[in-house]
Write a protein that holds these residues in place. Sequence first.
Motif, PDB file in Angstrom:
ATOM      1  N   TRP A   1       0.813  -1.209   0.000  1.00 26.49           N
ATOM      2  CA  TRP A   1       0.000   0.000   0.000  1.00 26.49           C
ATOM      3  C   TRP A   1       0.849   1.262   0.000  1.00 26.49           C
ATOM      4  O   TRP A   1       0.341   2.355  -0.240  1.00 26.49           O
ATOM      5  N   LEU A   2       2.135   1.139   0.269  1.00 28.82           N
ATOM      6  CA  LEU A   2       3.040   2.279   0.146  1.00 28.82           C
ATOM      7  C   LEU A   2       3.585   2.397  -1.265  1.00 28.82           C
ATOM      8  O   LEU A   2       3.667   3.479  -1.831  1.00 28.82           O
ATOM      9  N   ARG A   3       3.969   1.251  -1.851  1.00 29.39           N
ATOM     10  CA  ARG A   3       4.626   1.271  -3.160  1.00 29.39           C
ATOM     11  C   ARG A   3       4.768  -0.153  -3.679  1.00 29.39           C
ATOM     12  O   ARG A   3       4.472  -1.124  -2.982  1.00 29.39           O
ATOM     13  N   SER A   4       5.252  -0.256  -4.918  1.00 29.80           N
ATOM     14  CA  SER A   4       5.548  -1.566  -5.487  1.00 29.80           C
ATOM     15  C   SER A   4       6.905  -2.047  -4.991  1.00 29.80           C
ATOM     16  O   SER A   4       7.836  -1.252  -4.826  1.00 29.80           O
ATOM     17  N   LEU A   5       7.007  -3.341  -4.739  1.00 32.79           N
ATOM     18  CA  LEU A   5       8.313  -3.936  -4.431  1.00 32.79           C
ATOM     19  C   LEU A   5       9.037  -4.316  -5.703  1.00 32.79           C
ATOM     20  O   LEU A   5      10.250  -4.175  -5.796  1.00 32.79           O
ATOM     21  N   GLY A   6       8.314  -4.830  -6.698  1.00 31.20           N
ATOM     22  CA  GLY A   6       8.938  -5.136  -7.972  1.00 31.20           C
ATOM     23  C   GLY A   6       8.603  -6.527  -8.471  1.00 31.20           C
ATOM     24  O   GLY A   6       7.838  -7.280  -7.876  1.00 31.20           O
ATOM     25  N   LEU A   7       9.204  -6.851  -9.592  1.00 33.12           N
ATOM     26  CA  LEU A   7       8.960  -8.115 -10.280  1.00 33.12           C
ATOM     27  C   LEU A   7       9.815  -9.214  -9.666  1.00 33.12           C
ATOM     28  O   LEU A   7      11.025  -9.051  -9.489  1.00 33.12           O
ATOM     29  N   VAL A   8       9.180 -10.354  -9.358  1.00 27.59           N
ATOM     30  CA  VAL A   8       9.898 -11.479  -8.771  1.00 27.59           C
ATOM     31  C   VAL A   8       9.616 -12.729  -9.605  1.00 27.59           C
ATOM     32  O   VAL A   8       8.497 -12.947 -10.075  1.00 27.59           O
ATOM     33  N   LYS A   9      10.667 -13.526  -9.812  1.00 32.04           N
ATOM     34  CA  LYS A   9      10.550 -14.771 -10.574  1.00 32.04           C
ATOM     35  C   LYS A   9      10.873 -15.927  -9.639  1.00 32.04           C
ATOM     36  O   LYS A   9      11.992 -16.040  -9.140  1.00 32.04           O
ATOM     37  N   LEU A  10       9.872 -16.766  -9.386  1.00 28.90           N
ATOM     38  CA  LEU A  10      10.000 -17.862  -8.434  1.00 28.90           C
ATOM     39  C   LEU A  10       9.978 -19.200  -9.159  1.00 28.90           C
ATOM     40  O   LEU A  10       9.192 -19.399 -10.090  1.00 28.90           O
ATOM     41  N   THR A  11      10.813 -20.114  -8.706  1.00 32.41           N
ATOM     42  CA  THR A  11      10.812 -21.481  -9.211  1.00 32.41           C
ATOM     43  C   THR A  11      10.221 -22.393  -8.143  1.00 32.41           C
ATOM     44  O   THR A  11      10.589 -22.299  -6.960  1.00 32.41           O
ATOM     45  N   LEU A  12       9.324 -23.257  -8.553  1.00 30.68           N
ATOM     46  CA  LEU A  12       8.621 -24.133  -7.632  1.00 30.68           C
ATOM     47  C   LEU A  12       9.431 -25.387  -7.316  1.00 30.68           C
ATOM     48  O   LEU A  12      10.055 -25.981  -8.206  1.00 30.68           O
ATOM     49  N   THR A  13       9.421 -25.772  -6.038  1.00 28.85           N
ATOM     50  CA  THR A  13       9.878 -27.095  -5.624  1.00 28.85           C
ATOM     51  C   THR A  13       8.639 -27.852  -5.140  1.00 28.85           C
ATOM     52  O   THR A  13       7.512 -27.372  -5.307  1.00 28.85           O
TER      53      THR A  13
END
Length: 395
Positions: free
Chosen positions: A228-240
């Motif tokens: 609600w303050l700002r965007s943190l950014g784009l994150v790319k996660l790999t699933l285990t």
Amino acid sequence: MASEPGIETAAAGLRRQLADLLEKDRRLLSPQWRAAVESVPRHAFIPRFYREGDAPGVTAWEPVTPEGVGQEEWLRLVYSDETWMTQFDGQDVDWTDPKPISNAAPTSSSTLPSLVVRMLEDLDVHEGMNVLEIGTGTGYSTALMCHRLGDENVTSIETDEGVARRARKALTTCGYHPRLLVGDGRAGYLDGARYDRLIATCGFRNIPPAWLEQVLPGGVILTTLRGWLRSLGLVKLTLTRDSASGWFSEDGPSFMIARQQDAPESFGMVPDPEDGTTRKATYGPDVLTSSGPGFLAQLAAPDARFFSMPVEGGAISTFVLDSVTDSFAVLAPTDNGWQVRQGGPRRLWDAVESSVAIWEEYGSPSTAAFGVTASRDAQVVWLGNPNGPQWPLPS
């Protein structure tokens, strides 16, 4: 006005120019995605839109239509690398008589093509993969994926019925027939699972647990985290088998937050002047709006928002209010810096200053030094490695 074949010929040339630009800027890397960009007619997905006006003062938006600006200029704008707004405050636009709009929040848009393509490249898809898209929007990115992977491998969820209806019409007109759903993207779509890839084109406060269940081990989730303050950014996660983990990008984009996770209307109760305890502040309110410190402030105070106003006719103070816990911090200028007055269950400014100090201790790194681990039980952002300093994401 040019004939329909004339429009298509001009649009095809503009798509090639756009692909050349994206390739030159290293956004467009693969021949498969270039073929999609050259083939999918963006003008079919944004036949009318709004652009930001340049008048000083309140932000205003001007309608852009072929009738209003001329067909040639309209097409040029459609195929420029810009984001164009298509909806405000969740209300459909009356395109029979479009008017300038002000004092309104954009709630749907066509994202600039360089970001769309960059995310699709980051998704690292291969033939035959099954992809779930959260946030159909205009349908342009959906169409690019259909061109690349085939309609049968693309499922897209949109929360707004009107937006979804227009996207479906545009996709059908262009010959694309993916599975399109209206609903809450946080729930994913279990009947189509499991997915090799999941891509979200709106911001989320955390990784929805359903996504962890519906993406295959070894699969990828690509989404924007924001607060609600700002965007943190784009994150790319790999699933285990049990969790997902990955890194933020260097220059994360900012997407509109998912409507189901939008901030409450009320900022919370403004504290009385005698409430709380006061101390000298190490950092002033500028940390809330600075790129690096602002990232840490969002992590440290995930449920907070802020505003500034004069207090008792005097100097301007900044109020940081947490409507979830009713905590507050009020920053006021002094002769030699800032003082902060805090109250409630959480000492908001203590948490912000502690987090910014950790970031500085680690050399004030970019967002690419941060990662995320998300499981059914806990979700955290970490600095450096999964054993480094950690901040929990809101549940």
